[in-house]
Write a protein that holds these residues in place. Structure first.
Motif, PDB file in Angstrom:
ATOM      1  N   ALA A  62       0.426  -1.284   0.164  1.00 44.10           N
ATOM      2  CA  ALA A  62      -0.042   0.317  -0.320  1.00 44.10           C
ATOM      3  C   ALA A  62       1.233   1.632   0.166  1.00 44.10           C
ATOM      4  N   SER A  63       2.676   0.714   0.039  1.00 51.60           N
ATOM      5  CA  SER A  63       3.044   2.271   0.242  1.00 51.60           C
ATOM      6  C   SER A  63       3.822   2.108  -1.046  1.00 51.60           C
ATOM      7  N   VAL A  64       3.586   1.003  -1.694  1.00 49.47           N
ATOM      8  CA  VAL A  64       4.677   1.162  -2.373  1.00 49.47           C
ATOM      9  C   VAL A  64       4.133   2.018  -4.495  1.00 49.47           C
ATOM     10  N   GLU A  65       5.014   2.848  -4.954  1.00 47.56           N
ATOM     11  CA  GLU A  65       4.491   3.897  -5.791  1.00 47.56           C
ATOM     12  C   GLU A  65       5.522   3.149  -6.957  1.00 47.56           C
ATOM     13  N   THR A  66       5.946   2.515  -7.446  1.00 44.02           N
ATOM     14  CA  THR A  66       6.454   2.113  -8.269  1.00 44.02           C
ATOM     15  C   THR A  66       5.527   0.731  -8.464  1.00 44.02           C
ATOM     16  N   GLU A  67       5.762   0.431  -9.965  1.00 44.93           N
ATOM     17  CA  GLU A  67       5.007  -1.001 -10.824  1.00 44.93           C
ATOM     18  C   GLU A  67       5.189  -1.773  -9.900  1.00 44.93           C
ATOM     19  N   TYR A  68       6.665  -2.071  -9.504  1.00 47.23           N
ATOM     20  CA  TYR A  68       6.622  -3.036  -9.182  1.00 47.23           C
ATOM     21  C   TYR A  68       7.392  -3.253  -7.354  1.00 47.23           C
ATOM     22  N   ALA A  69       7.410  -4.334  -6.770  1.00 46.31           N
ATOM     23  CA  ALA A  69       7.439  -4.268  -5.805  1.00 46.31           C
ATOM     24  C   ALA A  69       8.688  -5.479  -5.920  1.00 46.31           C
ATOM     25  N   VAL A  70       9.939  -5.937  -5.564  1.00 44.58           N
ATOM     26  CA  VAL A  70      10.883  -6.440  -5.223  1.00 44.58           C
ATOM     27  C   VAL A  70      10.241  -7.617  -3.884  1.00 44.58           C
ATOM     28  N   VAL A  71      10.168  -8.222  -3.307  1.00 41.82           N
ATOM     29  CA  VAL A  71      10.317  -8.666  -1.397  1.00 41.82           C
ATOM     30  C   VAL A  71      10.760  -9.356  -0.804  1.00 41.82           C
ATOM     31  N   LEU A  72      11.437  -9.348  -0.150  1.00 43.22           N
ATOM     32  CA  LEU A  72      12.630 -10.480   0.355  1.00 43.22           C
ATOM     33  C   LEU A  72      12.309 -10.858   2.057  1.00 43.22           C
ATOM     34  N   ALA A  73      12.079 -11.966   2.496  1.00 46.43           N
ATOM     35  CA  ALA A  73      11.438 -12.128   3.726  1.00 46.43           C
ATOM     36  C   ALA A  73      13.371 -11.741   4.411  1.00 46.43           C
ATOM     37  N   CYS A  74      12.560 -11.496   5.886  1.00 49.73           N
ATOM     38  CA  CYS A  74      13.589 -10.647   6.593  1.00 49.73           C
ATOM     39  C   CYS A  74      15.239 -11.874   6.969  1.00 49.73           C
ATOM     40  N   ASP A  75      15.177 -13.062   6.729  1.00 52.33           N
ATOM     41  CA  ASP A  75      15.613 -14.146   7.190  1.00 52.33           C
ATOM     42  C   ASP A  75      16.151 -15.178   5.705  1.00 52.33           C
ATOM     43  N   MET A  76      16.296 -13.684   5.108  1.00 50.47           N
ATOM     44  CA  MET A  76      16.852 -14.934   3.402  1.00 50.47           C
ATOM     45  C   MET A  76      17.792 -14.335   2.982  1.00 50.47           C
ATOM     46  N   PRO A  77      19.090 -13.839   4.059  1.00 47.83           N
ATOM     47  CA  PRO A  77      20.122 -13.292   3.867  1.00 47.83           C
ATOM     48  C   PRO A  77      20.934 -13.750   2.544  1.00 47.83           C
ATOM     49  N   LEU A  78      21.047 -14.965   2.226  1.00 44.16           N
ATOM     50  CA  LEU A  78      22.090 -15.073   1.173  1.00 44.16           C
ATOM     51  C   LEU A  78      21.566 -15.236  -0.323  1.00 44.16           C
ATOM     52  N   VAL A  79      20.441 -15.045  -0.296  1.00 43.16           N
ATOM     53  CA  VAL A  79      19.741 -14.825  -2.391  1.00 43.16           C
ATOM     54  C   VAL A  79      20.700 -13.718  -2.463  1.00 43.16           C
ATOM     55  N   PRO A  80      21.047 -13.868  -3.110  1.00 42.59           N
ATOM     56  CA  PRO A  80      21.990 -12.471  -4.418  1.00 42.59           C
ATOM     57  C   PRO A  80      21.115 -11.432  -5.112  1.00 42.59           C
ATOM     58  N   SER A  81      21.652 -10.174  -5.138  1.00 46.08           N
ATOM     59  CA  SER A  81      20.992  -9.194  -5.864  1.00 46.08           C
ATOM     60  C   SER A  81      20.749  -9.466  -7.109  1.00 46.08           C
ATOM     61  N   ALA A  82      21.807 -10.624  -7.820  1.00 50.46           N
ATOM     62  CA  ALA A  82      21.892 -10.945  -8.989  1.00 50.46           C
ATOM     63  C   ALA A  82      19.927 -11.790  -9.881  1.00 50.46           C
ATOM     64  N   SER A  83      20.174 -12.079  -8.964  1.00 49.41           N
ATOM     65  CA  SER A  83      18.951 -13.562  -9.101  1.00 49.41           C
ATOM     66  C   SER A  83      17.718 -12.466  -9.018  1.00 49.41           C
ATOM     67  N   LEU A  84      17.523 -11.560  -7.885  1.00 51.49           N
ATOM     68  CA  LEU A  84      16.337 -10.799  -7.637  1.00 51.49           C
ATOM     69  C   LEU A  84      15.769  -9.953  -9.635  1.00 51.49           C
ATOM     70  N   ALA A  85      17.194  -9.405 -10.067  1.00 52.39           N
ATOM     71  CA  ALA A  85      17.432  -8.398 -11.346  1.00 52.39           C
ATOM     72  C   ALA A  85      16.708  -9.675 -12.485  1.00 52.39           C
ATOM     73  N   SER A  86      17.565 -10.214 -12.720  1.00 53.76           N
ATOM     74  CA  SER A  86      16.669 -11.546 -12.795  1.00 53.76           C
ATOM     75  C   SER A  86      15.195 -11.839 -13.201  1.00 53.76           C
ATOM     76  N   LEU A  87      14.748 -12.085 -11.868  1.00 55.73           N
ATOM     77  CA  LEU A  87      13.406 -12.112 -12.195  1.00 55.73           C
ATOM     78  C   LEU A  87      12.498 -10.274 -11.996  1.00 55.73           C
ATOM     79  N   LEU A  88      13.188  -9.397 -11.517  1.00 60.11           N
ATOM     80  CA  LEU A  88      12.737  -8.398 -11.810  1.00 60.11           C
ATOM     81  C   LEU A  88      12.434  -8.515 -13.496  1.00 60.11           C
ATOM     82  N   GLU A  89      13.019  -7.872 -14.426  1.00 61.62           N
ATOM     83  CA  GLU A  89      13.358  -8.128 -15.900  1.00 61.62           C
ATOM     84  C   GLU A  89      12.410  -9.162 -15.986  1.00 61.62           C
TER      85      GLU A  89
END
Length: 206
Positions: A91-118
């Motif tokens: 509800a507070s997001v103004e962009t078209e997409y939101a990249v969601v990650l749980a606080c207990d998943m510190p090993l997810v690579p940013s490159a993987s999230l970038a691929s999902l976003l693309e």
């Protein structure tokens, strides 16, 4: 890359974590929350942290110490599950997409999230990785307008899980291995034993 906001889901009670709030537990010298915010900040234009009101002061301190500016979406329905937390954050997001990650998943690579976003931008929809164990809704990219509407409907119908939200969204599904998400990266640090194992393995790969 499409404009996007990072969303950290951190409002849980850490009931399986017997050493306080897991978001503030440290790995490689930094709280898990800091790791996750840094990961999201690398691929998004802003980061929102969803949490309970009682968590916010400690979270603000942890993030200020790491010089990471975020905004907070404080739960208006605390203890109602991850669907309520995500709904509040979106509800507070103004962009078209939101990249969601749980606080207990510190090993997810940013490159993987970038691929999902693309992939989300290309498909114009929510994109979620899938492992042999099923979908990973707390490591996914949501198209905000559709996710907000679907989340409100699901909540009104008595649903509280993110899997129920995904059923309503019919997301694009990506094999986790195809975007560099192995079992270790997707492991949730929801117990002290898991955290100790990561520490013994020398923590996060960078």
């Amino acid at each position: 890359m499409s404009a996007a906001t990072g969303v950290v889901l951190a409002g849980g009670r850490s009931r399986r974590f017997d050493d306080g709030d897991k978001a503030l537990a440290t790995l490689d010298g930094d709280p898990l929350l800091v790791h996750v915010v840094r990961t999201l900040a690398a691929v998004t234009d802003a980061v929102v942290v969803n949490c309970r009101a009682d968590q916010r002061p400690a979270f603000e301190t942890a993030l200020a110490d790491a010089d990471l500016g975020v905004t907070f979406a404080v739960d208006d329905r605390p203890d109602e599950g991850p669907l309520a937390g995500l709904t509040r954050a979106l509800a507070s997001v103004e962009t078209e997409y939101a990249v969601v990650l749980a606080c207990d998943m510190p090993l997810v690579p940013s490159a993987s999230l970038a691929s999902l976003l693309e992939r989300a931008a290309d498909a114009g929809t929510t994109v979620v990785p899938r492992t042999a164990g099923g979908f990973e809704p707390t490591c996914a990219v949501y198209r905000v307008d559709r996710a907000v509407a679907a989340a409100d409907d699901a909540y009104d119908d008595g649903e509280r899980s993110l899997h129920a939200l995904l059923e309503r969204l019919s997301p694009t599904v990506v094999d986790s291995d195809a975007i560099g998400l192995d079992d270790r990266a997707l492991t949730s640090v929801d117990t002290v034993a898991v955290l100790e194992r990561f520490r013994e393995q020398n923590g996060r790969d960078r």
